[in-house]
Scaffold this active site. Structure first.
Site, PDB file in Angstrom:
ATOM      1  N   ASN A 114       0.873  -1.206  -0.002  1.00  0.00           N
ATOM      2  CA  ASN A 114       0.093   0.050   0.075  1.00  0.00           C
ATOM      3  C   ASN A 114       0.930   1.311  -0.012  1.00  0.00           C
ATOM      4  O   ASN A 114       2.117   1.151   0.600  1.00  0.00           O
ATOM      5  CB  ASN A 114      -0.833   0.093   1.069  1.00  0.00           C
ATOM      6  CG  ASN A 114      -1.951   1.269   1.184  1.00  0.00           C
ATOM      7  OD1 ASN A 114      -2.544   1.490   0.219  1.00  0.00           O
ATOM      8  ND2 ASN A 114      -1.703   1.895   2.484  1.00  0.00           N
ATOM      9  N   HIS A 116       0.937   5.303   1.499  1.00  0.00           N
ATOM     10  CA  HIS A 116       0.200   5.963   2.390  1.00  0.00           C
ATOM     11  C   HIS A 116       0.934   7.155   2.398  1.00  0.00           C
ATOM     12  O   HIS A 116       2.024   7.439   2.661  1.00  0.00           O
ATOM     13  CB  HIS A 116       0.404   5.290   3.817  1.00  0.00           C
ATOM     14  CG  HIS A 116      -0.363   5.949   4.780  1.00  0.00           C
ATOM     15  ND1 HIS A 116      -1.824   5.962   5.097  1.00  0.00           N
ATOM     16  CD2 HIS A 116       0.137   7.008   5.975  1.00  0.00           C
ATOM     17  CE1 HIS A 116      -2.296   6.720   6.029  1.00  0.00           C
ATOM     18  NE2 HIS A 116      -1.107   7.389   6.652  1.00  0.00           N
ATOM     19  N   SER A 143       4.769   6.751   2.271  1.00  0.00           N
ATOM     20  CA  SER A 143       5.910   5.444   2.634  1.00  0.00           C
ATOM     21  C   SER A 143       4.717   4.242   1.774  1.00  0.00           C
ATOM     22  O   SER A 143       3.547   4.442   1.647  1.00  0.00           O
ATOM     23  CB  SER A 143       5.351   5.080   3.992  1.00  0.00           C
ATOM     24  OG  SER A 143       5.867   6.176   4.865  1.00  0.00           O
ATOM     25  N   ASP A 152      -2.335   0.567   8.460  1.00  0.00           N
ATOM     26  CA  ASP A 152      -1.254   1.592   7.956  1.00  0.00           C
ATOM     27  C   ASP A 152       0.112   1.072   9.120  1.00  0.00           C
ATOM     28  O   ASP A 152       0.917   1.998   9.509  1.00  0.00           O
ATOM     29  CB  ASP A 152      -1.481   2.813   8.143  1.00  0.00           C
ATOM     30  CG  ASP A 152      -2.672   3.327   7.410  1.00  0.00           C
ATOM     31  OD1 ASP A 152      -2.703   2.852   6.570  1.00  0.00           O
ATOM     32  OD2 ASP A 152      -3.227   4.213   7.733  1.00  0.00           O
TER      33      ASP A 152
END
Ligand code: GRF
Length: 207
Positions: A114, A116, A143, A152
């Site tokens: 992912n 972020h 990130s 996260d």
């Protein structure tokens, strides 16, 4: 370097405009890039990123979460079926606005990343640029991390920093971070796809 025929097949999950997806699609067009963008899947019918993906000749699919009511796992099972039908090896979340259940995360553990828009572990969740401005930090950024069940919180693969400038508002800061995201995500995906970075027993390993 893997040959084009056996590059890992990537499924990009989006909910909106898909600018990160476009940066990945552009990178994957370059000779020698170690992954193929094989599918773009949206949970939002008509998400603008779907048309942009089609423009690259990438297969698209929609699994509308609203069709599954409160049953998040049923929604994820439907997505999982589509991912498997397209023989996806790596799942890339790019502005995908659904929180995953532990079932889905564990199914794709070490194979799902992912991006972020903050320097994790700072500013998890939403409104990260507002959080950064409110905190008064002088540096902000983005990130890329492996996805783990906690939101996260997965091991960070790569980060890019930007300065917070006097007079910044959420929009100016978001734009500065987004420009960095577009360079960072293709690099981080290449590291995962080539095996240079891996999640082993929950720990990030660089080879
Ligand atoms: C990006 O800021 C990303 O960091 C966050 O959602 C946004 C998606 O933008 N997860 P886009 O759809 O890739 O343009």
């Amino acid at each position: 370097m893997s040959s084009p025929a056996n590059r890992p097949r990537v499924g990009v999950l989006i909910s909106g405009r898909g600018s990160n997806m476009v940066s990945l699609a552009e990178a994957a067009r370059q000779p020698g890039y170690p992954a193929e963008i094989a599918l773009v899947l949206s949970n939002v019918p008509g998400a603008p990123g779907l048309e942009r993906a089609s423009g690259f000749g990438i297969a698209t699919a929609t699994v509308d979460h609203r069709a599954f009511g409160k049953d998040r796992e049923a929604f994820e099972r439907a997505m999982d079926e589509v991912l498997r039908a397209h023989r996806i090896d790596i799942v890339v979340l790019a502005g995908f606005m659904r929180i995953m259940t532990a079932w889905f995360v564990q199914r794709w553990e070490g194979r799902m990343i992912n991006i972020h828009p903050s320097l994790l572990p700072l500013f998890k969740g939403t409104h990260t640029h507002r959080q950064a401005l409110d905190a008064g930090v002088s540096e902000h950024g983005c990130s890329v991390h492996f996805v783990v069940p906690e939101l996260d919180a997965g091991p960070v693969i790569a980060q890019a920093k930007v300065p917070v400038l006097p007079g910044d508002d959420e929009d100016t800061l978001a734009a500065r971070v987004l420009a960095q995201e577009h360079g960072l995500y293709p690099q981080a995906l290449a590291a995962v796809a080539s095996g240079a970075v891996a999640l082993v027993g929950g720990v990030l390993v660089r080879r």
